[in-house]
Design a protein around this motif. Structure first.
Motif, PDB file in Angstrom:
ATOM      1  N   ASP A   1      29.072  65.592  33.219  1.00 30.82           N
ATOM      2  CA  ASP A   1      29.936  65.942  34.447  1.00 30.82           C
ATOM      3  C   ASP A   1      29.987  64.689  35.173  1.00 30.82           C
ATOM      4  O   ASP A   1      30.586  65.260  36.312  1.00 30.82           O
ATOM      5  CB  ASP A   1      29.070  67.210  34.688  1.00 30.82           C
ATOM      6  N   SER A   2      29.852  63.667  35.002  1.00 35.84           N
ATOM      7  CA  SER A   2      30.075  62.558  36.006  1.00 35.84           C
ATOM      8  C   SER A   2      31.405  61.964  35.854  1.00 35.84           C
ATOM      9  O   SER A   2      32.251  61.996  34.978  1.00 35.84           O
ATOM     10  CB  SER A   2      29.077  61.398  35.128  1.00 35.84           C
ATOM     11  N   VAL A   3      31.547  61.573  37.147  1.00 31.43           N
ATOM     12  CA  VAL A   3      32.870  60.827  37.539  1.00 31.43           C
ATOM     13  C   VAL A   3      33.083  59.466  36.845  1.00 31.43           C
ATOM     14  O   VAL A   3      34.098  59.174  36.517  1.00 31.43           O
ATOM     15  CB  VAL A   3      33.174  61.018  38.875  1.00 31.43           C
ATOM     16  N   VAL A   4      31.978  58.649  36.953  1.00 30.46           N
ATOM     17  CA  VAL A   4      31.695  57.341  36.489  1.00 30.46           C
ATOM     18  C   VAL A   4      30.924  57.323  35.363  1.00 30.46           C
ATOM     19  O   VAL A   4      30.035  58.219  35.199  1.00 30.46           O
ATOM     20  CB  VAL A   4      30.913  56.497  37.707  1.00 30.46           C
ATOM     21  N   ALA A   5      31.207  56.659  34.578  1.00 30.03           N
ATOM     22  CA  ALA A   5      30.565  56.105  33.107  1.00 30.03           C
ATOM     23  C   ALA A   5      29.415  55.341  33.587  1.00 30.03           C
ATOM     24  O   ALA A   5      29.103  55.083  34.633  1.00 30.03           O
ATOM     25  CB  ALA A   5      31.342  55.379  32.121  1.00 30.03           C
ATOM     26  N   SER A   6      28.199  55.622  32.899  1.00 29.23           N
ATOM     27  CA  SER A   6      26.887  54.972  33.158  1.00 29.23           C
ATOM     28  C   SER A   6      26.911  53.428  32.509  1.00 29.23           C
ATOM     29  O   SER A   6      25.940  52.947  32.375  1.00 29.23           O
ATOM     30  CB  SER A   6      25.736  55.871  32.399  1.00 29.23           C
ATOM     31  N   THR A   7      28.165  52.821  32.878  1.00 26.48           N
ATOM     32  CA  THR A   7      28.167  51.537  32.314  1.00 26.48           C
ATOM     33  C   THR A   7      29.006  50.781  33.385  1.00 26.48           C
ATOM     34  O   THR A   7      29.847  51.165  34.205  1.00 26.48           O
ATOM     35  CB  THR A   7      28.454  51.148  30.978  1.00 26.48           C
ATOM     36  N   THR A   8      28.753  49.474  33.658  1.00 26.75           N
ATOM     37  CA  THR A   8      29.634  48.732  34.543  1.00 26.75           C
ATOM     38  C   THR A   8      29.748  47.301  33.734  1.00 26.75           C
ATOM     39  O   THR A   8      29.179  47.056  32.722  1.00 26.75           O
ATOM     40  CB  THR A   8      28.715  48.091  35.540  1.00 26.75           C
ATOM     41  N   GLU A   9      30.721  46.614  34.024  1.00 32.78           N
ATOM     42  CA  GLU A   9      30.867  45.310  33.573  1.00 32.78           C
ATOM     43  C   GLU A   9      30.887  44.496  34.748  1.00 32.78           C
ATOM     44  O   GLU A   9      31.418  44.696  35.715  1.00 32.78           O
ATOM     45  CB  GLU A   9      32.330  45.349  32.789  1.00 32.78           C
ATOM     46  N   HIS A  10      30.792  43.119  34.344  1.00 36.09           N
ATOM     47  CA  HIS A  10      30.537  41.942  35.503  1.00 36.09           C
ATOM     48  C   HIS A  10      31.592  40.649  35.230  1.00 36.09           C
ATOM     49  O   HIS A  10      31.586  40.327  33.895  1.00 36.09           O
ATOM     50  CB  HIS A  10      29.181  41.492  35.723  1.00 36.09           C
ATOM     51  N   CYS A  11      32.247  40.599  36.027  1.00 38.56           N
ATOM     52  CA  CYS A  11      33.217  39.244  35.748  1.00 38.56           C
ATOM     53  C   CYS A  11      32.415  38.172  36.856  1.00 38.56           C
ATOM     54  O   CYS A  11      32.447  38.373  38.228  1.00 38.56           O
ATOM     55  CB  CYS A  11      34.319  39.525  36.036  1.00 38.56           C
ATOM     56  N   LEU A  12      31.816  37.169  36.262  1.00 39.91           N
ATOM     57  CA  LEU A  12      31.100  36.258  36.715  1.00 39.91           C
ATOM     58  C   LEU A  12      32.403  35.213  37.256  1.00 39.91           C
ATOM     59  O   LEU A  12      32.939  34.752  36.328  1.00 39.91           O
ATOM     60  CB  LEU A  12      30.120  35.515  36.141  1.00 39.91           C
ATOM     61  N   VAL A  13      32.290  34.778  38.451  1.00 40.57           N
ATOM     62  CA  VAL A  13      33.376  33.958  39.155  1.00 40.57           C
ATOM     63  C   VAL A  13      32.637  32.410  39.068  1.00 40.57           C
ATOM     64  O   VAL A  13      31.625  32.402  39.954  1.00 40.57           O
ATOM     65  CB  VAL A  13      34.144  34.225  40.403  1.00 40.57           C
ATOM     66  N   GLY A  14      33.055  31.496  38.672  1.00 41.05           N
ATOM     67  CA  GLY A  14      32.283  30.075  38.822  1.00 41.05           C
ATOM     68  C   GLY A  14      33.418  29.261  39.420  1.00 41.05           C
ATOM     69  O   GLY A  14      34.659  29.259  39.164  1.00 41.05           O
ATOM     70  N   ILE A  15      33.054  28.032  40.051  1.00 39.40           N
ATOM     71  CA  ILE A  15      33.600  27.088  40.844  1.00 39.40           C
ATOM     72  C   ILE A  15      33.007  25.774  40.230  1.00 39.40           C
ATOM     73  O   ILE A  15      31.763  25.495  40.257  1.00 39.40           O
ATOM     74  CB  ILE A  15      33.708  27.454  42.230  1.00 39.40           C
ATOM     75  N   LYS A  16      33.865  24.837  40.016  1.00 37.83           N
ATOM     76  CA  LYS A  16      33.473  23.501  39.679  1.00 37.83           C
ATOM     77  C   LYS A  16      34.434  22.533  40.793  1.00 37.83           C
ATOM     78  O   LYS A  16      35.505  22.555  41.019  1.00 37.83           O
ATOM     79  CB  LYS A  16      34.126  23.147  38.314  1.00 37.83           C
ATOM     80  N   GLY A  17      33.634  21.740  41.186  1.00 40.61           N
ATOM     81  CA  GLY A  17      34.169  21.052  42.317  1.00 40.61           C
ATOM     82  C   GLY A  17      34.361  21.797  43.866  1.00 40.61           C
ATOM     83  O   GLY A  17      33.487  22.986  43.631  1.00 40.61           O
TER      84      GLY A  17
END
Length: 173
Positions: free
Chosen positions: A135-151
């Motif tokens: 009965d949940s509106v959200v699933a019990s999983t998430t995903e992460h997008c890691l943002v990296g920077i060089k310089g």
């Protein structure tokens, strides 16, 4: 607004000098030498086939033949060879152990993590709840997008890379 018009024009000029035309190339990344592309990129998006994605797909009744790469195969991608300076990388890393491997990959490729975008998935649209919360509106999983920077990127000099004060940390869909 003359000042705004001037800024937009200056930004358009910068982009026209640096922009590379979009392209598409279907290759087997395990065997393809990325340096043969002949260019370096200032933005790179990577969505590797982590093992947890296959587990999640199977739990939802999906195909078991989904290809999975080992963390070492992902680390072995030569992203540092095609990354310009400065450069941003967006690395989708799931939410389990692949998140730790994603952070290790950023370090290996010469990036420092500057953001972690969290995608909280909902299940109301599809009607399929594969996450054991009926009965949940959200699933019990998430995903992460890691943002990296060089310089180093400076807002007043690098207008072709930074658009505005955009700061989105959580996506809900």
């Amino acid at each position: 607004y003359p000042k705004l018009k001037e800024l937009i024009q200056a930004k358009d000029e910068l982009i026209s000098k640096r922009a590379t035309a979009p392209c598409y190339k279907k290759v087997d990344l395990k065997n393809f030498d990325l340096t043969t592309l002949g260019t370096k990129f200032d933005v790179i998006l990577i969505d590797p086939p982590w093992e947890e994605y296959k587990r999640r797909k199977i739990a939802c009744g999906g195909d078991e033949d989904t290809e999975v790469w080992t963390p070492q195969e992902i680390l072995d991608l030569r992203i540092e060879a095609i990354a310009d300076t400065p450069c941003f990388v967006f690395l989708w890393s799931g939410s389990g152990v692949s998140l730790q491997w994603g952070r290790a990959a950023l370090r290996k490729w010469g990036f420092r993590r500057c953001e972690d975008i969290c995608w909280i998935k909902s299940n109301r649209e599809t009607g399929r709840n594969c996450s054991w919360l009926p009965d949940s509106v959200v699933a019990s999983t998430t995903e992460h997008c890691l943002v990296g920077i060089k310089g180093t990127v400076r807002r007043n000099h690098d207008g072709d890379k930074i658009h505005a004060n955009v700061d989105t940390d959580v996506m809900l869909s």
